[in-house]
Design an enzyme around this catalytic site. Sequence first.
Site, mmCIF file in Angstrom:
data_model
loop_
_atom_site.group_PDB
_atom_site.id
_atom_site.type_symbol
_atom_site.label_atom_id
_atom_site.label_comp_id
_atom_site.label_asym_id
_atom_site.label_seq_id
_atom_site.Cartn_x
_atom_site.Cartn_y
_atom_site.Cartn_z
ATOM 1 N N GLY A 247 10.164 -2.253 15.194
ATOM 2 C CA GLY A 247 10.846 -1.847 13.967
ATOM 3 C C GLY A 247 12.191 -2.495 13.757
ATOM 4 O O GLY A 247 12.933 -2.105 12.844
ATOM 5 N N GLY A 291 7.371 -7.140 15.916
ATOM 6 C CA GLY A 291 6.381 -7.883 15.140
ATOM 7 C C GLY A 291 7.074 -8.585 13.998
ATOM 8 O O GLY A 291 7.227 -9.807 13.967
ATOM 9 N N ARG A 329 3.649 -6.580 -0.700
ATOM 10 C CA ARG A 329 4.737 -5.686 -0.322
ATOM 11 C C ARG A 329 5.644 -5.280 -1.493
ATOM 12 O O ARG A 329 6.024 -4.112 -1.586
ATOM 13 C CB ARG A 329 5.567 -6.291 0.808
ATOM 14 C CG ARG A 329 4.790 -6.463 2.106
ATOM 15 C CD ARG A 329 5.675 -6.971 3.243
ATOM 16 N NE ARG A 329 6.628 -5.965 3.658
ATOM 17 C CZ ARG A 329 7.931 -6.045 3.422
ATOM 18 N NH1 ARG A 329 8.441 -7.087 2.783
ATOM 19 N NH2 ARG A 329 8.737 -5.086 3.834
ATOM 20 N N TYR A 333 5.566 -1.189 -1.809
ATOM 21 C CA TYR A 333 6.716 -0.314 -1.559
ATOM 22 C C TYR A 333 8.051 -0.978 -1.896
ATOM 23 O O TYR A 333 9.043 -0.828 -1.184
ATOM 24 C CB TYR A 333 6.732 0.240 -0.129
ATOM 25 C CG TYR A 333 6.307 -0.670 0.983
ATOM 26 C CD1 TYR A 333 7.074 -1.740 1.388
ATOM 27 C CD2 TYR A 333 5.118 -0.443 1.658
ATOM 28 C CE1 TYR A 333 6.697 -2.554 2.419
ATOM 29 C CE2 TYR A 333 4.710 -1.252 2.702
ATOM 30 C CZ TYR A 333 5.515 -2.314 3.095
ATOM 31 O OH TYR A 333 5.128 -3.131 4.127
ATOM 32 N N CYS A 360 -3.588 -9.798 -12.585
ATOM 33 C CA CYS A 360 -3.697 -9.010 -13.816
ATOM 34 C C CYS A 360 -3.179 -7.587 -13.594
ATOM 35 O O CYS A 360 -3.924 -6.603 -13.683
ATOM 36 C CB CYS A 360 -5.144 -9.002 -14.303
ATOM 37 S SG CYS A 360 -5.311 -8.461 -16.002
ATOM 38 N N GLU A 361 -1.911 -7.496 -13.257
ATOM 39 C CA GLU A 361 -1.224 -6.230 -13.036
ATOM 40 C C GLU A 361 0.213 -6.375 -13.503
ATOM 41 O O GLU A 361 0.890 -7.346 -13.132
ATOM 42 C CB GLU A 361 -1.222 -5.828 -11.558
ATOM 43 C CG GLU A 361 -2.583 -5.530 -10.964
ATOM 44 C CD GLU A 361 -3.142 -4.189 -11.386
ATOM 45 O OE1 GLU A 361 -2.355 -3.354 -11.892
ATOM 46 O OE2 GLU A 361 -4.352 -3.980 -11.217
#
Length: 433
Positions: A247, A291, A329, A333, A360-361
């Site tokens: 994290g 990561g 991403r 969020y 198409c968004e």
Amino acid sequence: MKNPDLTASAAGHLMIGGVDTVELAQQFGTPLVVYDVAAIRHQIQAFRDSLVANGLRYQISYASKAFATVAMYQLVNQTGIHTDVVSGGELYTALQAGLPAERISFHGNNKSRAELEMAVDHHIGVIILDNFYEIQLLHEILLEKNTNVDVMLRLTPGISAHTHKYIQTGQVDSKFGFDVDSGQADQAVQAVLNIEQMHLIGIHAHIGSQIFGPEGFELLVNKLVDIAADWRAKFHYVPQILNLGGGFGIRYTQADHPLGPETFIDDIAAALKKRVAQRQLELPEIWIEPGRSIVGPAGYNLYTVGARKDIPELTSYVAVDGGMGDNIRPALYQAKYEAVCANHLNAPTVEPVHLAGKYCESGDILIDQAALPAVVPGDLVAVLATGAYGYSMASNYNRNPRPAVVFVENGQAKCVVQRESYADLTRLDQPYL
């Protein structure tokens, strides 16, 4: 130049790993995912150096959900660190890459029987147990196969990092792990200690992602050491390993101020040594699972500019040939990024634009207010720090092929994932009529 860490060629082109991004786009096409391999190696070594400097017994386990391909696992193997996987597919890919099974940990809150059997059959290093059903299921498999395995228990310690709610994982109300405060963790350790086929080597907790301060890790260290001392008194068992998860935050925009690996590790080591002395325990082995912090800053997404839409008195839209299909991403969020014009890196920024994708968004906006030069169709835009959770969450939405992935190092470029073709999109389809 927007970011002092970026390098420009004599022609003013963005360079990555000694390679001209304009040449990369010409050779491999766009959208294109590019990784600076030297940056990955440097970050792994920074964690290793800090752990060694603090005199800790340790393992670095790359959290491969951030980016998992054969080439990435080969790089992990070359550096000598461990990796953790969260699915049968990641496990299969790691094994195909030649990563030794003993250096693989298996996470996940709903591992299937087939996945657990695969892990047991390949004698992976450790299975991290997440719930009581999994304890029972793994026990059945071990009895059937007449074998044993090293395990850890994932705990939810009641500590949450100050991140987006979707990437908080250490709080009590979480789908992951055995809750400490309710007594579930105590029940779990008793259950596992009574199973001859399971060797409980340690405990694991993960408090969230994109963490910028060490305080959460210090609290986690204190909590896990206290649990170890408590279990010594109750069950005559002391974990050999404390796995603190990952994290560690990275820089996405100028608003982010991440700590270096050495600062995190120095603080963790100091807290650990103080707490084990207070609780009269031996210093355990420490595992960490970076990561994002290993691959995130090393990744770049290259796009070609296409259409532009100007609206009087409103922010203009500049569209590129990728979008939420290769980086979900921002839509998922509200992740923030920065971008540069890769073929005019030193050009001054003249306007904020909505850097839009081709999907198409209405929510397919890679960067809501991207500060760019006056780009025109055909220009090359690079979105920075896309190495974590971009390609790994890529999709074929709108039947768009996923991009190619290229590794660059020492002035050399190698395609490590081929671009999907239209034929690939229908390869698994079966006719109805």
